[in-house]
Write an enzyme that holds these catalytic residues in place. Structure first.
Site, short mmCIF file in Angstrom:
data_model
loop_
_atom_site.label_atom_id
_atom_site.label_comp_id
_atom_site.label_asym_id
_atom_site.label_seq_id
_atom_site.Cartn_x
_atom_site.Cartn_y
_atom_site.Cartn_z
N ARG A 93 67.61 -22.74 30.78
CA ARG A 93 68.50 -21.87 31.62
C ARG A 93 68.03 -21.62 32.90
O ARG A 93 68.76 -21.34 33.72
CB ARG A 93 68.50 -20.55 30.66
CG ARG A 93 69.26 -20.77 29.52
CD ARG A 93 70.56 -19.78 28.94
NE ARG A 93 71.03 -20.16 27.90
CZ ARG A 93 71.38 -19.45 26.89
NH1 ARG A 93 71.07 -18.07 26.94
NH2 ARG A 93 72.36 -20.00 26.04
N ASP A 115 46.03 -27.75 23.68
CA ASP A 115 45.10 -28.74 24.44
C ASP A 115 45.50 -30.20 24.46
O ASP A 115 45.14 -30.90 25.57
CB ASP A 115 43.88 -28.73 23.29
CG ASP A 115 42.95 -27.87 24.08
OD1 ASP A 115 43.27 -27.14 24.91
OD2 ASP A 115 41.60 -27.47 23.38
N ASP A 117 43.98 -20.65 21.05
CA ASP A 117 42.79 -21.16 21.61
C ASP A 117 42.72 -22.08 22.83
O ASP A 117 42.11 -23.00 23.07
CB ASP A 117 42.22 -22.26 20.56
CG ASP A 117 42.97 -23.39 20.35
OD1 ASP A 117 44.20 -23.22 20.55
OD2 ASP A 117 42.62 -24.33 19.52
N ARG A 147 41.61 -24.55 12.64
CA ARG A 147 40.52 -25.48 12.64
C ARG A 147 39.33 -25.37 13.49
O ARG A 147 38.30 -25.61 13.03
CB ARG A 147 41.10 -27.10 12.95
CG ARG A 147 40.47 -28.11 12.14
CD ARG A 147 41.36 -29.31 12.31
NE ARG A 147 42.37 -29.52 13.58
CZ ARG A 147 43.52 -30.14 13.33
NH1 ARG A 147 43.40 -31.02 12.50
NH2 ARG A 147 44.33 -30.12 14.16
N THR A 205 50.79 -22.60 20.86
CA THR A 205 50.13 -23.06 19.53
C THR A 205 49.80 -21.64 18.77
O THR A 205 49.69 -20.53 19.54
CB THR A 205 48.78 -23.74 19.93
OG1 THR A 205 48.12 -23.55 18.50
CG2 THR A 205 48.12 -23.30 21.05
N ILE A 206 49.96 -21.60 17.61
CA ILE A 206 49.69 -20.29 16.93
C ILE A 206 48.19 -20.24 16.94
O ILE A 206 47.60 -18.88 16.60
CB ILE A 206 49.96 -20.63 15.32
CG1 ILE A 206 49.19 -21.62 14.76
CG2 ILE A 206 51.42 -20.70 15.13
CD1 ILE A 206 49.39 -21.50 13.07
N ASP A 207 47.38 -21.08 17.32
CA ASP A 207 45.94 -20.70 17.24
C ASP A 207 45.12 -20.03 18.36
O ASP A 207 44.01 -19.36 18.32
CB ASP A 207 45.24 -22.10 17.49
CG ASP A 207 45.21 -23.09 16.09
OD1 ASP A 207 45.70 -22.50 14.88
OD2 ASP A 207 45.01 -24.24 16.01
N ARG A 265 64.67 -22.99 25.80
CA ARG A 265 65.73 -22.19 26.22
C ARG A 265 65.42 -21.57 27.37
O ARG A 265 66.35 -21.80 28.63
CB ARG A 265 66.05 -20.95 25.28
CG ARG A 265 67.30 -19.93 25.78
CD ARG A 265 67.28 -19.05 24.40
NE ARG A 265 68.27 -17.87 24.94
CZ ARG A 265 68.09 -16.76 25.41
NH1 ARG A 265 66.67 -16.53 26.06
NH2 ARG A 265 68.81 -15.82 25.68
N GLY A 306 50.97 -29.45 17.35
CA GLY A 306 51.51 -28.60 16.11
C GLY A 306 52.65 -27.72 16.71
O GLY A 306 52.73 -26.89 17.77
N ARG A 361 52.43 -35.99 17.39
CA ARG A 361 51.16 -36.45 18.07
C ARG A 361 51.20 -37.99 18.09
O ARG A 361 51.19 -38.54 17.26
CB ARG A 361 50.02 -36.02 17.17
CG ARG A 361 50.07 -34.70 16.91
CD ARG A 361 48.68 -34.03 16.25
NE ARG A 361 48.75 -32.54 16.12
CZ ARG A 361 48.84 -31.80 15.21
NH1 ARG A 361 49.26 -32.39 14.14
NH2 ARG A 361 48.69 -30.54 15.17
#
Ligand code: F6P
Length: 328
Positions: A29, A107, A134, A176, A130-132, A25, A15, A76
């Site tokens: 660099r 993960d 986790d 999730r 990841t925004i999660d 970037r 994701g 994925r």
């Protein structure tokens, strides 16, 4: 001592998350700074299998630090889970003379990297994106802070309409398998209750808490629900259940969905991505492999990729307690 690293590939996988571009970037660099070639791999592991590569110079990554998503795209890949898929990927890497990879993702991304490293002894360093949030081995993943700010901003708006109509809102946020977004954004947005996968609050306690809110004079309320919350009902079933059992409430549902993954990264995520990107390149040049770089107590630190995958990043229970106290 492994062979000298002259060309590093960088890719994003799983994701997407705001700040992935800032990480790309930083890798590009840092390669340029250390006089190493850098190649972008498109669409994560699928791009490895297809040989979908592009040379990236320092100027290729101009004006992306502020952009959400990932310029390298993401995917994925089922095929990378097969031996044949990985063999194709290895061949393309060899043909392109790529000596090492920086893997930006979660993960699944690191599991792929580990398997690949075990099979081909190919140097890989992971960056958690990841925004999660986790991932074990870092206090923060790239994108988490931005997603929190997005969620809080939206819940503030929902609060306006909730209070105007004296309504109870159930707001579903991403996560999730993890409640980091729900818990942190819930506290930040002043939610009445927060339902997360790590904790089974139970329907009775939820009803009790909402009754208490009414009795204490609250006219509107917001309940934040993580996608994978433990009660096991989806957010609409939950809302129906509460409406049937607490007739005094007029209930509405808002599912925030993929907007949480977009947007310009926060300053925190940009700085985090820059630090981790530089460190990933330096580790590879130092002959290191199979590690994930993360931020622990504001220091860039490494964790074995295997531990990062198998370990469990636990939620901060103090936040649950604070949330309880705040919802009095
Ligand atoms: O990025 C992680 C995550 O947002 C989870 O919280 C969510 O369940 C999942 O991705 C959904 O992703 P997709 O729609 O890409 O399968």
């Amino acid at each position: 001592m492994g062979k000298k690293i002259k060309k590093i590939g960088v890719m994003t996988s799983g994701g997407d998350a705001p700040g992935m571009n800032a990480a790309i970037r930083a890798v590009v660099r840092a390669c340029s700074y250390y006089n190493v070639d850098c190649i972008g791999v498109y669409r994560g592991y699928q791009g490895l299998i297809d040989g979908d590569f592009e040379n990236l110079s320092a100027r290729h990554v101009s004006n992306i630090i502020n952009r959400g998503g990932t310029i390298l795209k993401t995917a994925r890949s089922k095929e990378f889970k097969t031996k044949e898929g990985r063999a194709k990927a290895y061949q393309h890497l060899k043909n392109a003379k790529i000596d090492a990879l920086v893997l930006i993702g979660g993960d699944g991304t690191f599991t792929g990297g580990m398997v690949f490293n075990n099979e081909y002894n190919f140097p890989c360093i992971g960056i958690p994106g990841t925004i999660d949030n986790d991932i074990f081995g870092t206090n923060y993943t790239i994108g988490f802070d931005t997603a929190l700010n997005t969620v809080v901003e939206v819940i503030d708006k929902i609060r306006d309409t909730a209070s105007s109509h004296n309504r109870l809102f159930f707001v579903e946020v991403m996560g999730r398998d993890a409640g980091f977004i729900a818990l942190n954004a819930g506290v930040g947005a002043g939610a009445e209750e927060i339902l997360i996968p790590e904790e089974d609050m139970g329907l009775d306690r939820l009803l009790e808490s909402l009754k208490r809110s009414k009795r204490s004079g609250k006219s509107s309320s917001i309940v934040v629900v993580a996608e994978g919350d433990k009660i096991g009902k989806n957010v609409f079933e939950l809302a129906n259940y509460v409406e049937e059992n607490l007739k005094q409430y007029e209930v509405r549902v808002s599912v925030l969905g993929h907007m949480q993954r977009g947007g310009s990264p926060s300053c925190f995520d940009r700085v985090l991505a820059s630090r981790l990107g530089v460190s990933a390149v330096e580790l590879l040049l130092d002959g290191k492999t199979n590690l994930m770089v993360g931020l622990i107590n504001n220091k860039v630190q490494t964790t074995d990729m295997e531990k990062a995958v198998k370990g469990h990043h636990t939620i901060n229970r103090e936040l649950l307690r604070v949330s309880d106290i705040m919802s009095i």
